[in-house]
Scaffold this motif. Structure first.
Motif, PDB file in Angstrom:
ATOM      1  N   ASN A  21      28.184   0.551 -35.618  1.00  0.00           N
ATOM      2  CA  ASN A  21      27.372  -0.455 -35.964  1.00  0.00           C
ATOM      3  C   ASN A  21      27.960  -1.675 -36.587  1.00  0.00           C
ATOM      4  OD1 ASN A  21      24.573  -0.131 -35.906  1.00  0.00           O
ATOM      5  ND2 ASN A  21      24.291   0.033 -38.359  1.00  0.00           N
ATOM      6  N   ALA A  22      29.230  -1.868 -36.299  1.00  0.00           N
ATOM      7  CA  ALA A  22      29.752  -3.296 -36.776  1.00  0.00           C
ATOM      8  C   ALA A  22      29.375  -4.538 -35.981  1.00  0.00           C
ATOM      9  CB  ALA A  22      31.136  -3.021 -36.591  1.00  0.00           C
ATOM     10  N   GLY A  23      28.867  -4.116 -35.043  1.00  0.00           N
ATOM     11  CA  GLY A  23      28.461  -5.458 -34.006  1.00  0.00           C
ATOM     12  C   GLY A  23      29.018  -5.504 -32.947  1.00  0.00           C
ATOM     13  N   LYS A  24      29.762  -4.563 -32.475  1.00  0.00           N
ATOM     14  CA  LYS A  24      30.656  -4.767 -31.131  1.00  0.00           C
ATOM     15  C   LYS A  24      29.930  -5.290 -29.951  1.00  0.00           C
ATOM     16  CE  LYS A  24      32.006  -0.484 -31.774  1.00  0.00           C
ATOM     17  NZ  LYS A  24      31.328  -0.265 -33.033  1.00  0.00           N
ATOM     18  N   SER A  25      28.847  -4.398 -29.445  1.00  0.00           N
ATOM     19  CA  SER A  25      27.912  -4.595 -28.416  1.00  0.00           C
ATOM     20  C   SER A  25      27.279  -5.827 -28.463  1.00  0.00           C
ATOM     21  CB  SER A  25      27.182  -3.534 -28.189  1.00  0.00           C
ATOM     22  OG  SER A  25      27.653  -2.376 -28.169  1.00  0.00           O
ATOM     23  N   THR A  26      26.693  -6.472 -29.787  1.00  0.00           N
ATOM     24  CA  THR A  26      26.215  -7.764 -29.732  1.00  0.00           C
ATOM     25  C   THR A  26      27.099  -8.820 -29.598  1.00  0.00           C
ATOM     26  OG1 THR A  26      24.863  -6.564 -31.816  1.00  0.00           O
ATOM     27  CG2 THR A  26      24.865  -9.242 -31.445  1.00  0.00           C
ATOM     28  N   THR A  40      21.339  -1.267 -31.000  1.00  0.00           N
ATOM     29  CA  THR A  40      20.002  -0.931 -31.678  1.00  0.00           C
ATOM     30  C   THR A  40      20.855  -1.168 -33.140  1.00  0.00           C
ATOM     31  OG1 THR A  40      20.915   1.466 -32.237  1.00  0.00           O
ATOM     32  CG2 THR A  40      19.686   1.148 -30.069  1.00  0.00           C
ATOM     33  N   GLN A  44      26.576   4.506 -33.401  1.00  0.00           N
ATOM     34  CA  GLN A  44      26.751   5.492 -32.398  1.00  0.00           C
ATOM     35  C   GLN A  44      25.661   5.154 -31.242  1.00  0.00           C
ATOM     36  OE1 GLN A  44      27.504   9.585 -33.291  1.00  0.00           O
ATOM     37  NE2 GLN A  44      28.258   8.822 -35.363  1.00  0.00           N
ATOM     38  N   THR A  45      25.444   3.948 -31.037  1.00  0.00           N
ATOM     39  CA  THR A  45      24.454   3.480 -29.898  1.00  0.00           C
ATOM     40  C   THR A  45      25.427   3.487 -28.541  1.00  0.00           C
ATOM     41  OG1 THR A  45      23.381   2.099 -31.122  1.00  0.00           O
ATOM     42  CG2 THR A  45      23.066   1.753 -28.856  1.00  0.00           C
ATOM     43  N   THR A  46      26.472   2.859 -28.453  1.00  0.00           N
ATOM     44  CA  THR A  46      27.493   2.865 -27.454  1.00  0.00           C
ATOM     45  C   THR A  46      28.165   4.280 -27.143  1.00  0.00           C
ATOM     46  OG1 THR A  46      27.812   0.465 -27.698  1.00  0.00           O
ATOM     47  CG2 THR A  46      29.208   1.474 -26.094  1.00  0.00           C
ATOM     48  N   LYS A 142      28.987 -10.456 -38.999  1.00  0.00           N
ATOM     49  CA  LYS A 142      27.689 -10.409 -39.965  1.00  0.00           C
ATOM     50  C   LYS A 142      27.924 -11.496 -41.130  1.00  0.00           C
ATOM     51  CE  LYS A 142      26.373  -5.880 -38.455  1.00  0.00           C
ATOM     52  NZ  LYS A 142      25.799  -4.620 -38.646  1.00  0.00           N
ATOM     53  N   ASP A 144      26.633 -14.048 -41.642  1.00  0.00           N
ATOM     54  CA  ASP A 144      25.207 -14.712 -42.114  1.00  0.00           C
ATOM     55  C   ASP A 144      24.621 -13.570 -43.173  1.00  0.00           C
ATOM     56  OD1 ASP A 144      23.126 -12.651 -40.471  1.00  0.00           O
ATOM     57  OD2 ASP A 144      24.971 -12.660 -39.441  1.00  0.00           O
ATOM     58  N   SER A 171      29.287 -14.686 -36.697  1.00  0.00           N
ATOM     59  CA  SER A 171      28.064 -13.939 -36.574  1.00  0.00           C
ATOM     60  C   SER A 171      27.612 -13.838 -35.145  1.00  0.00           C
ATOM     61  CB  SER A 171      27.035 -14.654 -37.192  1.00  0.00           C
ATOM     62  OG  SER A 171      25.871 -14.064 -36.967  1.00  0.00           O
ATOM     63  N   GLY A 172      27.915 -12.456 -34.689  1.00  0.00           N
ATOM     64  CA  GLY A 172      27.798 -12.073 -33.234  1.00  0.00           C
ATOM     65  C   GLY A 172      26.190 -12.195 -32.999  1.00  0.00           C
ATOM     66  N   LEU A 173      25.417 -11.982 -33.888  1.00  0.00           N
ATOM     67  CA  LEU A 173      24.082 -12.102 -34.058  1.00  0.00           C
ATOM     68  C   LEU A 173      23.627 -13.617 -33.773  1.00  0.00           C
ATOM     69  CD1 LEU A 173      21.301 -10.408 -33.904  1.00  0.00           C
ATOM     70  CD2 LEU A 173      21.017 -10.830 -36.269  1.00  0.00           C
TER      71      LEU A 173
HETATM   72  N1  LIG Z   1      22.920  -9.844 -39.695  1.00  0.00           N
HETATM   73  C1  LIG Z   1      23.650  -9.573 -38.694  1.00  0.00           C
HETATM   74  N2  LIG Z   1      23.463  -8.302 -38.016  1.00  0.00           N
HETATM   75  C2  LIG Z   1      24.192  -8.078 -36.652  1.00  0.00           C
HETATM   76  C3  LIG Z   1      25.595  -9.125 -36.291  1.00  0.00           C
HETATM   77  N3  LIG Z   1      25.996  -8.475 -35.237  1.00  0.00           N
HETATM   78  C4  LIG Z   1      25.170  -7.244 -35.182  1.00  0.00           C
HETATM   79  N4  LIG Z   1      24.116  -7.010 -36.038  1.00  0.00           N
HETATM   80  C5  LIG Z   1      23.186  -5.974 -35.914  1.00  0.00           C
HETATM   81  O1  LIG Z   1      24.015  -4.765 -36.116  1.00  0.00           O
HETATM   82  C6  LIG Z   1      23.295  -3.683 -35.593  1.00  0.00           C
HETATM   83  C7  LIG Z   1      24.356  -2.715 -34.992  1.00  0.00           C
HETATM   84  O2  LIG Z   1      24.674  -3.645 -33.570  1.00  0.00           O
HETATM   85  P1  LIG Z   1      25.615  -3.199 -32.297  1.00  0.00           P
HETATM   86  O3  LIG Z   1      25.859  -4.513 -31.544  1.00  0.00           O
HETATM   87  O4  LIG Z   1      24.890  -2.177 -31.820  1.00  0.00           O
HETATM   88  O5  LIG Z   1      26.680  -2.472 -33.047  1.00  0.00           O
HETATM   89  P2  LIG Z   1      28.047  -1.636 -32.511  1.00  0.00           P
HETATM   90  O6  LIG Z   1      29.211  -1.930 -33.290  1.00  0.00           O
HETATM   91  O7  LIG Z   1      27.908  -1.760 -31.009  1.00  0.00           O
HETATM   92  O8  LIG Z   1      27.404  -0.318 -32.683  1.00  0.00           O
HETATM   93  P3  LIG Z   1      27.760   1.251 -32.188  1.00  0.00           P
HETATM   94  O9  LIG Z   1      27.633   1.143 -30.453  1.00  0.00           O
HETATM   95  O10 LIG Z   1      26.626   2.354 -32.517  1.00  0.00           O
HETATM   96  O11 LIG Z   1      29.258   1.491 -32.156  1.00  0.00           O
HETATM   97  C8  LIG Z   1      22.289  -4.183 -34.895  1.00  0.00           C
HETATM   98  O12 LIG Z   1      21.041  -4.163 -35.449  1.00  0.00           O
HETATM   99  C9  LIG Z   1      22.446  -5.728 -34.559  1.00  0.00           C
HETATM  100  O13 LIG Z   1      21.460  -6.703 -34.545  1.00  0.00           O
HETATM  101  C10 LIG Z   1      25.647 -10.226 -37.203  1.00  0.00           C
HETATM  102  O14 LIG Z   1      26.573 -10.973 -36.905  1.00  0.00           O
HETATM  103  N5  LIG Z   1      24.698 -10.196 -38.194  1.00  0.00           N
END
Ligand SMILES: Nc1nc2c(ncn2[C@@H]2O[C@H](COP(=O)(O)OP(=O)(O)OP(=O)(O)O)[C@@H](O)[C@H]2O)c(=O)[nH]1
Ligand SMILES: [Mg+2]
Length: 317
Positions: A21-26, A40, A44-46, A142, A144, A171-173
């Motif tokens: 959930n750190a935001g790797k995929s985003t 999502t 543990q999405t990926t 994150k 933001d 901010s990946g988002l």
């Molecule tokens: N506010 C904010 N939310 C973010 C940011 N990047 C990602 N998110 C949110 O964090 C959540 C997890 O994002 P993912 O990209 O799925 O994270 P991940 O690290 O790939 O997660 P896993 O695959 O489960 O290990 C989602 O709800 C994203 O929208 C960011 O820069 N800011």
């Protein structure tokens, strides 16, 4: 005389690791400029390594999105964590993505259980990086969600761990800071020919990507443990004469009760999921899609060697 000049190209692999959930995929999707990996709000999405290709100037950066690194319990969890470290081991650069909002919450004494877990996982990754003996790039993600003055002490403390070559605040988002990071990645690739065609963003087979899209929609729609106890497979893929695609998928679940939940009242849940999945597939594949999904009960899908190797996971870790 040929008008062609020799291009000094660079190319290589950058593994993106971090806690769930750190935001790797985003971040990978943003760097690549299109969706190559599902996202999502759940941990543990990926589940396996996903490669996305970023082009910048005369560099090609193959980003390796990996499953989150956490303390594994089930066989699938163990294989996911191993897959993440394998990605890091084989890469030219390692990018450690940290959800900095968890660290801020800790500093302010207002930490949730999920944030606590995230920090434990980060600390574990730092230890493992020390053992690996490779410097990583730290991406404090994150930003933001936090104030700039809250960032500096955390950034300094993490840098002092001695495992990072550089720190970026992003901010990946929303996109903030991502350009500087992308420039840094591109500059730090080694000289060499491109490894993928320049116009190719991903190397995931379409059948697998289609299965991932449906798994994303299921994860978004379902609660608690259920998303972790299912998997999706594309059973059949047929390109039709009229330009459309017919895709048949199976959702494997462990129990009859799970099948009922995914069906929903009068099939409402599966219909909604299918609709969302189909719409996104049409966007991705740029063609009309006819999607047919079935649910099958298979108590043993998470214990199937064949399924693991189909997505590049090691069954025996
Ligand atoms: N506010 C904010 N939310 C973010 C940011 N990047 C990602 N998110 C949110 O964090 C959540 C997890 O994002 P993912 O990209 O799925 O994270 P991940 O690290 O790939 O997660 P896993 O695959 O489960 O290990 C989602 O709800 C994203 O929208 C960011 O820069 N800011
Ligand atoms: Mg992910």
């Amino acid at each position: 005389m040929s008008a062609e000049t020799t291009r000094e190209t660079r190319a290589g692999f950058a593994a993106v690791i971090g806690a769930p959930n750190a935001g790797k995929s985003t971040l990978v999707n943003r760097l690549v400029g299109e969706k190559v990996s599902i996202v999502t709000h759940k941990v543990q999405t990926t589940r396996f390594q996903v490669r996305g290709v970023m082009m910048r100037d005369d560099s090609q950066v193959i980003l390796v999105d990996t499953p989150g690194i956490f303390t594994p319990k089930r066989r699938l969890d163990r294989a996911m964590v191993r897959s993440a470290w394998d990605g890091a081991d084989g890469a030219d650069l390692i990018l450690h993505v940290v959800d900095v909002s968890a660290w801020v919450a800790e500093a302010e004494g207002k930490i949730s259980a999920a944030e606590k877990k995230s920090i434990i996982d980060d600390k574990r990754i730092i230890k493992d990086l020390q053992e690996l003996g490779k410097k990583a790039i730290l991406a404090l993600n994150k930003v933001d969600l936090v104030r700039p003055d809250q960032l500096l002490p955390i950034s300094a403390a993490l840098y002092d761990e001695g495992v990072y070559s550089d720190v970026f605040m992003i901010s990946g988002l929303k996109g903030g800071g991502v350009d500087a990071l992308s420039e840094h990645l591109a500059k730090n690739m080694l000289p060499g020919p491109f490894l993928f065609p320049e116009d190719q963003a991903a190397d995931m087979p379409s059948r697998l990507l289609a299965a991932e899209v449906t798994r994303e929609k299921l994860m978004l729609r379902l609660h608690e443990e259920l998303p972790y106890q299912l998997t999706v497979e594309t059973e059949n893929w047929e390109s039709r004469k009229d330009g459309s695609i017919r895709i048949d998928q199976i959702i494997y679940v462990a129990r009859e009760g799970h099948r009922k939940i995914i069906l929903g009242k009068q099939g409402r849940v599966i219909r909604e999921v299918g609709q969302k999945s189909r719409e996104e597939m049409q966007d991705i594949f740029q063609r009309p899609v006819h999607l047919f999904t079935r649910i099958k009960i298979s108590e043993k899908w998470a214990e199937s060697r064949e399924r693991f190797s189909a997505i590049g996971l090691d069954f025996d870790v």
